[in-house]
Design an enzyme around this catalytic site. Structure first.
Site, short mmCIF file in Angstrom:
data_model
loop_
_atom_site.label_atom_id
_atom_site.label_comp_id
_atom_site.label_asym_id
_atom_site.label_seq_id
_atom_site.Cartn_x
_atom_site.Cartn_y
_atom_site.Cartn_z
N LYS A 46 17.64 -95.55 24.71
CA LYS A 46 18.34 -94.77 23.67
C LYS A 46 18.92 -93.49 24.30
CE LYS A 46 15.83 -91.91 20.90
NZ LYS A 46 16.30 -90.54 21.04
N ASN A 47 18.12 -92.84 25.15
CA ASN A 47 18.52 -91.53 25.69
C ASN A 47 19.50 -91.62 26.85
OD1 ASN A 47 16.96 -90.53 23.69
ND2 ASN A 47 15.23 -89.97 24.99
N ARG A 119 21.44 -85.15 16.96
CA ARG A 119 21.87 -84.00 17.75
C ARG A 119 23.02 -84.37 18.67
NH1 ARG A 119 18.83 -80.29 17.30
NH2 ARG A 119 19.40 -79.31 19.25
N CYS A 143 14.43 -80.32 14.17
CA CYS A 143 13.72 -81.45 13.56
C CYS A 143 12.24 -81.12 13.62
CB CYS A 143 14.05 -82.75 14.27
SG CYS A 143 13.36 -82.84 15.93
N ASP A 333 7.67 -87.36 25.23
CA ASP A 333 7.79 -88.47 24.29
C ASP A 333 6.70 -89.51 24.46
OD1 ASP A 333 11.29 -88.33 25.10
OD2 ASP A 333 10.20 -87.23 23.56
N VAL A 355 6.82 -78.83 26.36
CA VAL A 355 8.28 -78.97 26.23
C VAL A 355 8.77 -78.53 24.85
CG1 VAL A 355 10.24 -80.58 26.35
CG2 VAL A 355 8.29 -80.85 27.92
C1 EPZ Z 1 16.11 -85.07 25.20
O1 EPZ Z 1 16.20 -84.11 24.13
C2 EPZ Z 1 15.61 -86.35 24.52
N1 EPZ Z 1 16.53 -86.72 23.47
C3 EPZ Z 1 14.24 -86.12 23.90
O2 EPZ Z 1 13.75 -87.36 23.39
C4 EPZ Z 1 13.28 -85.67 24.98
O3 EPZ Z 1 12.05 -85.33 24.38
C5 EPZ Z 1 13.84 -84.41 25.68
O4 EPZ Z 1 15.15 -84.66 26.19
C6 EPZ Z 1 12.96 -83.96 26.84
O5 EPZ Z 1 12.85 -84.97 27.79
C7 EPZ Z 1 17.67 -87.35 23.80
O6 EPZ Z 1 17.99 -87.59 24.95
C8 EPZ Z 1 18.57 -87.73 22.66
P1 EPZ Z 1 15.95 -80.66 26.06
P2 EPZ Z 1 16.98 -82.73 24.36
O7 EPZ Z 1 17.29 -80.04 25.91
O8 EPZ Z 1 18.10 -82.95 25.30
C9 EPZ Z 1 14.78 -76.18 24.79
C10 EPZ Z 1 13.06 -88.89 21.73
O9 EPZ Z 1 12.03 -88.98 21.04
N2 EPZ Z 1 16.25 -75.89 24.71
O10 EPZ Z 1 15.52 -81.09 27.40
O11 EPZ Z 1 17.28 -82.16 23.03
C11 EPZ Z 1 14.36 -77.12 23.66
O12 EPZ Z 1 14.18 -76.46 22.44
C12 EPZ Z 1 13.65 -87.48 21.96
O13 EPZ Z 1 13.65 -89.82 22.28
C13 EPZ Z 1 16.64 -74.60 24.41
O14 EPZ Z 1 15.82 -73.71 24.22
O15 EPZ Z 1 15.81 -81.88 25.06
C14 EPZ Z 1 13.07 -77.72 24.21
O16 EPZ Z 1 12.00 -76.85 23.98
C15 EPZ Z 1 12.86 -86.41 21.30
N3 EPZ Z 1 17.98 -74.34 24.33
C16 EPZ Z 1 13.39 -77.80 25.69
O17 EPZ Z 1 14.47 -76.91 25.96
C17 EPZ Z 1 18.94 -75.32 24.54
O18 EPZ Z 1 20.13 -75.05 24.42
C18 EPZ Z 1 13.76 -79.21 26.16
O19 EPZ Z 1 14.87 -79.64 25.42
C19 EPZ Z 1 18.50 -76.62 24.84
C20 EPZ Z 1 17.14 -76.90 24.93
#
Ligand code: EPZ
Length: 461
Positions: A46-47, A119, A143, A333, A355
Site C-alpha cells: 500500500k505504502n 493523506r 488520525c 506499523d 514514531v
Molecule cells: C508513512 O506515513 C506510512 N504511510 C505510515 O504507515 C508509516 O507508519 C510511516 O510512514 C512511518 O513509517 C504511508 O506511507 C501512506 P512520516 P507518513 O512522515 O509518511 C512526523 C500504515 O499503517 N512528521 O514518516 O505520514 C509525523 O507526525 C501507515 O500503513 C512531522 O512532524 O509518516 C510522525 O511523528 C500509518 N511533520 C513522524 O514524523 C511532517 O511534515 C513520521 O511520519 C511529516 C511528518
C-alpha cells in the site's frame, strides 16, 4: 474520462478499476480459539503502490504498475488521478495503466470529497506544480495515531520556490517561476516528506540535496520507479539523497514491492493464535528486524523461495523490549499486531513507540479482553535503549500470559484494527467487531484470507 456501460450501469474507467475492490461488510462476528493455518498471498505494498501511482503524473507517456493491491486506498488515488484527468485502467487484476496525457485542474471540493481522511493529496503537490503550476490540498487533519503535521512538506516545497497560501478551504500552492533544486535537511527522517522531495525534485531545475532522508524499502522502490522514468537519484550512505533535475520523464513499467506490513501482520497472527501461516510473496531482506524480534519472542519462521512460513512452535513465548524506529529499525506499523502475541508471552514486555505520539489507543480493547497492559503516556526511561528518546514517545508495558476473552470492539484504525481481529481470533468466545471497512484500506481480500486460514467468523452488514 472514458465512458462505457456494463450491466446498464454507466461505468467510467475509475469505476471499473474500483469494481474488484470488494466492499467489506462493516461488521464481523468472530468465534475465537482456533489456530490460523494455511497460506496467504501478499501483493504489492500500500505504502509504495499509492505513491508510484502519483509518480505517473510526472510522465508524458503512460505507466504500467503491477501487483497493485485491491484496497480502498488505491481506490482513493485512482479517483483523485481521474479528477486530474489521468486515465486509469486495469487490463487485468492487479495491473494498472496510468495515462497522464490530459492532465487538467480539479476543484477543491472535488479533491476534498475524494481524499476523505487519506493523506495522499499532499504528495500530489510536486507533480501538479510541474504539470499545472498549482496544487490544492484540502485540510488533511490528523488520525487516531497522531497529529500528523505536514510542516516538513510545506518547508520543502517553499525551498523549491513554491508559494504556500493557507485558506479556510485548505492550502493552495503555486510555483510562479517553476521549481528549482534546493538543499533540504529534514528534522526527522519522515517517509512522506522524503517522498515529497523525490516527487518534486526530479523535474526541478538544478540539483537537490536531501539530508536526514527516510530510507525505507518503499522509498527505495519509489526511487527505482523514478529512475525507470528517467530520473537521476543518488543515495549516499548517510541518509543523504542527491536528485539531479531532468527536463522530462517517461512512463514506467514496474512491479510493486511486497507489502511487508501485511506480511508482519499475518506473522503475528500465527503467533497469537498458535497457528502456522505461509506468507507467499514475503521476502527476508525487508523484514530482517521484524524476524529478529519474532525469533526473540519465540516465534519460528522458515524463509523459502516464494515466501516465508511463520508458526508457533509450541511452548511458552518470551517477553521482549521493542523500540519502534525509522528503517532499518522496528517499524511502528508492526507493533500493534505483535502486542497481541506479547499478551501471551511469559513475563514483562515493553514496547517504546517513538514514531507517533498516540499509537496505543487500540490497547483499550485488549485490556477489556483481559490483557495486562499499562500505557505510559510520557514513555519510560530505560537504560537499554538503542533509539534516541523522542519527546512525543509513549510506552506500553505488557505483562503475560493472560487468557483473552471475547468482547465487542470498534475498529479504531488500520493496524489497531488488525490487532483487534487477531485478539478476537485468539480469545475464547464470540466477539463482535464493527467499522471493519477501515481494514479494507490496507489489507486486500481480508475476509477471504481469514476464511482460507480456517477462521470461524461471520460477516454482517
Ligand atoms: C508513512 O506515513 C506510512 N504511510 C505510515 O504507515 C508509516 O507508519 C510511516 O510512514 C512511518 O513509517 C504511508 O506511507 C501512506 P512520516 P507518513 O512522515 O509518511 C512526523 C500504515 O499503517 N512528521 O514518516 O505520514 C509525523 O507526525 C501507515 O500503513 C512531522 O512532524 O509518516 C510522525 O511523528 C500509518 N511533520 C513522524 O514524523 C511532517 O511534515 C513520521 O511520519 C511529516 C511528518
Amino acid at each position: 474520462m472514458a465512458e462505457s456501460s456494463v450491466a446498464g450501469a454507466h461505468l467510467d474507467d475509475a469505476d471499473r478499476v474500483m469494481q474488484p475492490i470488494t466492499r467489506l461488510q462493516d461488521r464481523m462476528v468472530i468465534r475465537g480459539g482456533k489456530p490460523l493455518r494455511g497460506r496467504v498471498d501478499v501483493r504489492g505494498a500500500k505504502n509504495l503502490a499509492t505513491k508510484a501511482m502519483v509518480a505517473a503524473l510526472l510522465a508524458d507517456t503512460p505507466s504500467v504498475l503491477r501487483d497493485v493491491p485491491q484496497i480502498s486506498d488505491v481506490g482513493v488515488v485512482t479517483r483523485m488521478l481521474d479528477a486530474y484527468g489521468v486515465a486509469v485502467t486495469s487490463p487485468e487484476e492487479g495491473v494498472l495503466v496510468l495515462d497522464p496525457a490530459n492532465v487538467e485542474r480539479a476543484h477543491f471540493a472535488q479533491i476534498d470529497a475524494l481524499a476523505g481522511s487519506s493523506r495522499i493529496p499532499i504528495l500530489f503537490c510536486g507533480p501538479l506544480l510541474h504539470r499545472l503550476g498549482e496544487a490544492l490540498i484540502p485540510d488533511l487533519g490528523g488520525c487516531r495515531i497522531g497529529d500528523r503535521p505536514i510542516d516538513f512538506h510545506l518547508d520543502a516545497l517553499r525551498a523549491f520556490g513554491a508559494v504556500v497560501d493557507k485558506s479556510y478551504e485548505g492550502i493552495r500552492i503555486t510555483a510562479p517561476d517553476g521549481l528549482h533544486g534546493a538543499n533540504i535537511e529534514l528534522p526527522y527522517p519522515s517517509v512522506g516528506a522524503t517522498e515529497q522531495v523525490l516527487l518534486s525534485a526530479t523535474l526541478a531545475s538544478g540539483v537537490t540535496e536531501l539530508k536526514n532522508a527516510a530510507i525505507e524499502p518503499e522509498i527505495m522502490d519509489l526511487i527505482a520507479v523514478l529512475q525507470k522514468m528517467g530520473a537521476i537519484i543518488t543515495v549516499e550512505p548517510s541518509r543523504t539523497i542527491f536528485i539531479e533535475g531532468v527536463d522530462h520523464l517517461s512512463g514506467y513499467t514496474h512491479r510493486a514491492m511486497f507489502d511487508r506490513n501485511e506480511a508482519a501482520s499475518w506473522a503475528s497472527a500465527a503467533l497469537a493464535t498458535g497457528g502456522d501461516i505461509f506468507v507467499a510473496g514475503a521476502k527476508q531482506q525487508e523484514l530482517l528486524t521484524f524476524l529478529n524480534v519474532y525469533r526473540k519472542v519465540g516465534g519460528a519462521f522458515d524463509v523459502q523461495e516464494d515466501g516465508i512460513r511463520f508458526w508457533h512452535p509450541g511452548g511458552p513465548l518470551r517477553a521482549v523490549q521493542v523500540e519502534t524506529d525509522v528503517h532499518p529499525g522496528f517499524m511502528t506499523d508492526w507493533q500493534q499486531p505483535l502486542i497481541v502475541a506479547l499478551t501471551q508471552a511469559e513475563g514483562v514486555s515493553i514496547v517504546h513507540e517513538t514514531v507517533y505520539e498516540n499509537r496505543f489507543g487500540f490497547t483499550d480493547a485488549l485490556i477489556e479482553m483481559g490483557a495486562n497492559i499499562v500505557v505510559h503516556k510520557d514513555g519510560i526511561e530505560s537504560v537499554t535503549r538503542r533509539v534516541p528518546r523522542r519527546k512525543l514517545e509513549q510506552a506500553a508495558v505488557v505483562t503475560g500470559p493472560t487468557p483473552l476473552h471475547a468482547t465487542d470492539m470498534v475498529i479504531p484504525d488500520l493496524r489497531g484494527g488488525f490487532s483487534h481481529i487477531i485478539a478476537a481470533l485468539a480469545a475464547e468466545g464470540e466477539s463482535r467487531l464493527s467499522n471493519l471497512s477501515l481494514i479494507n484500506r490496507g489489507y486486500e481480500h481480508f475476509a477471504d484470507k481469514l476464511a482460507d486460514l480456517g477462521a470461524d467468523f461471520t460477516l454482517e452488514d
